[in-house]
Design an enzyme around this catalytic site. Structure first.
Site, PDB file in Angstrom:
ATOM      1  N   TYR A 290      -1.118  -2.694 -44.351  1.00 48.20           N
ATOM      2  CA  TYR A 290      -1.900  -2.767 -45.581  1.00 48.20           C
ATOM      3  C   TYR A 290      -0.982  -3.038 -46.771  1.00 48.20           C
ATOM      4  O   TYR A 290       0.167  -2.611 -46.789  1.00 48.20           O
ATOM      5  CB  TYR A 290      -2.630  -1.450 -45.845  1.00 48.20           C
ATOM      6  CG  TYR A 290      -3.815  -1.221 -44.947  1.00 48.20           C
ATOM      7  CD1 TYR A 290      -5.097  -1.580 -45.348  1.00 48.20           C
ATOM      8  CD2 TYR A 290      -3.654  -0.641 -43.699  1.00 48.20           C
ATOM      9  CE1 TYR A 290      -6.193  -1.357 -44.535  1.00 48.20           C
ATOM     10  CE2 TYR A 290      -4.744  -0.413 -42.866  1.00 48.20           C
ATOM     11  CZ  TYR A 290      -6.009  -0.775 -43.293  1.00 48.20           C
ATOM     12  OH  TYR A 290      -7.084  -0.559 -42.479  1.00 48.20           O
TER      13      TYR A 290
ATOM     14  N   TYR B 185      -2.884  -1.142 -35.562  1.00 47.03           N
ATOM     15  CA  TYR B 185      -1.749  -0.392 -36.100  1.00 47.03           C
ATOM     16  C   TYR B 185      -1.800   1.062 -35.655  1.00 47.03           C
ATOM     17  O   TYR B 185      -2.874   1.584 -35.346  1.00 47.03           O
ATOM     18  CB  TYR B 185      -1.697  -0.493 -37.630  1.00 47.03           C
ATOM     19  CG  TYR B 185      -2.901   0.078 -38.337  1.00 47.03           C
ATOM     20  CD1 TYR B 185      -2.988   1.429 -38.652  1.00 47.03           C
ATOM     21  CD2 TYR B 185      -3.968  -0.747 -38.693  1.00 47.03           C
ATOM     22  CE1 TYR B 185      -4.099   1.943 -39.302  1.00 47.03           C
ATOM     23  CE2 TYR B 185      -5.074  -0.243 -39.353  1.00 47.03           C
ATOM     24  CZ  TYR B 185      -5.130   1.106 -39.648  1.00 47.03           C
ATOM     25  OH  TYR B 185      -6.225   1.620 -40.285  1.00 47.03           O
TER      26      TYR B 185
ATOM     27  N   ARG C 298      -5.250   2.144 -34.000  1.00 48.37           N
ATOM     28  CA  ARG C 298      -6.538   1.664 -34.531  1.00 48.37           C
ATOM     29  C   ARG C 298      -6.740   0.218 -34.113  1.00 48.37           C
ATOM     30  O   ARG C 298      -5.842  -0.608 -34.210  1.00 48.37           O
ATOM     31  CB  ARG C 298      -6.556   1.711 -36.074  1.00 48.37           C
ATOM     32  CG  ARG C 298      -6.563   3.042 -36.754  1.00 48.37           C
ATOM     33  CD  ARG C 298      -7.828   3.885 -36.647  1.00 48.37           C
ATOM     34  NE  ARG C 298      -9.104   3.252 -36.506  1.00 48.37           N
ATOM     35  CZ  ARG C 298      -9.945   2.938 -37.512  1.00 48.37           C
ATOM     36  NH1 ARG C 298      -9.619   3.168 -38.758  1.00 48.37           N
ATOM     37  NH2 ARG C 298     -11.112   2.401 -37.256  1.00 48.37           N
TER      38      ARG C 298
ATOM     39  N   HIS D  95      -9.924  -3.990 -37.711  1.00 49.56           N
ATOM     40  CA  HIS D  95     -11.157  -3.665 -38.432  1.00 49.56           C
ATOM     41  C   HIS D  95     -11.014  -4.075 -39.889  1.00 49.56           C
ATOM     42  O   HIS D  95      -9.907  -4.243 -40.392  1.00 49.56           O
ATOM     43  CB  HIS D  95     -11.489  -2.169 -38.319  1.00 49.56           C
ATOM     44  CG  HIS D  95     -10.425  -1.276 -38.884  1.00 49.56           C
ATOM     45  ND1 HIS D  95      -9.285  -0.946 -38.177  1.00 49.56           N
ATOM     46  CD2 HIS D  95     -10.311  -0.667 -40.081  1.00 49.56           C
ATOM     47  CE1 HIS D  95      -8.521  -0.167 -38.921  1.00 49.56           C
ATOM     48  NE2 HIS D  95      -9.114   0.013 -40.094  1.00 49.56           N
TER      49      HIS D  95
ATOM     50  N   HIS E  93     -12.573  -3.036 -43.801  1.00 46.61           N
ATOM     51  CA  HIS E  93     -13.270  -2.009 -44.577  1.00 46.61           C
ATOM     52  C   HIS E  93     -14.205  -2.650 -45.599  1.00 46.61           C
ATOM     53  O   HIS E  93     -13.851  -3.653 -46.225  1.00 46.61           O
ATOM     54  CB  HIS E  93     -12.262  -1.154 -45.351  1.00 46.61           C
ATOM     55  CG  HIS E  93     -11.315  -0.402 -44.498  1.00 46.61           C
ATOM     56  ND1 HIS E  93     -11.515   0.908 -44.151  1.00 46.61           N
ATOM     57  CD2 HIS E  93     -10.143  -0.772 -43.925  1.00 46.61           C
ATOM     58  CE1 HIS E  93     -10.497   1.324 -43.414  1.00 46.61           C
ATOM     59  NE2 HIS E  93      -9.654   0.315 -43.257  1.00 46.61           N
TER      60      HIS E  93
END
Length: 191
Positions: free
Chosen positions: A78, A117, A125, A128, A130
């Site tokens: 991120y 990640y 995870r 995906h 958000h």
């Protein structure tokens, strides 16, 4: 009032905001996460389009509502000061955008498929994206997952949802010359 195709809709399940919610800066107001203004080049990874409609339970479009979208880059990192993942940042990737649904409730983004990640010592995870939708009467925070991802089967957040199937995007035919297109409708209780 029912929807036009007679299908009973269910509200999109809530998901956690996540530790990498973009704070300290406003989302970039553009639909394209694959290029940064003023920097030549495109983000690395599989470029995809995500599109869908924001609807209420009756199937009516929820018009002109703000949608914030954020995700990891194709390496699983991120653009967030607290992300300690050693994966590289991508200087061509916009980590967070703000858009609005149109008069038909439609939204569309161009992005890259995010990488998986580590979320803990024994938890990876799956890819995906958000979403935070500020409807007229409610706020929904959710996540869109990719179809046919092996990590979906063991993801704690996806599988904790009442209807995990509603969080999996659906592939749709793409226009000539464009990569993979995924549909992800978001249903609010009241809109």
């Amino acid at each position: 009032m029912g929807n036009s195709n007679g299908t009973r809709r269910h509200r999109t399940p809530d998901q956690i905001l996540g530790p990498y919610f973009p704070t300290g800066h406003a989302p970039v107001l553009q639909f394209d996460l694959t290029s940064v203004n003023g920097i030549d080049g495109l983000a690395q990874g599989e470029i995809i389009e995500v599109t869908g409609r924001i609807l209420n339970l009756a199937g009516e479009p929820v018009r002109a509502v703000p949608v914030t979208i954020w995700q990891a880059n194709s390496f699983g990192r991120y653009v967030h000061v607290n992300d300690s993942n050693p994966a590289p940042l991508d200087p061509h990737f916009v980590g967070c955008v703000g858009i609005r649904s149109d008069d038909d409730g439609v939204y569309r983004i161009k992005t890259v498929k995010p990488g998986a990640y580590p979320a803990g010592p024994d938890w990876i995870r799956p890819p995906h994206v958000h979403f935070e939708v500020h409807g007229r009467f409610e706020r929904l925070i959710t996540q869109m997952y990719f179809p046919d991802e092996p990590l979906n089967a063991c993801d704690r957040l996806l599988n904790a949802a009442l209807r995990p199937d509603l969080l999996i995007a659906t592939p749709v035919p793409s226009e000539a010359g464009f990569g993979r297109v995924l549909n992800f409708d978001i249903v609010l209780a009241r809109g």
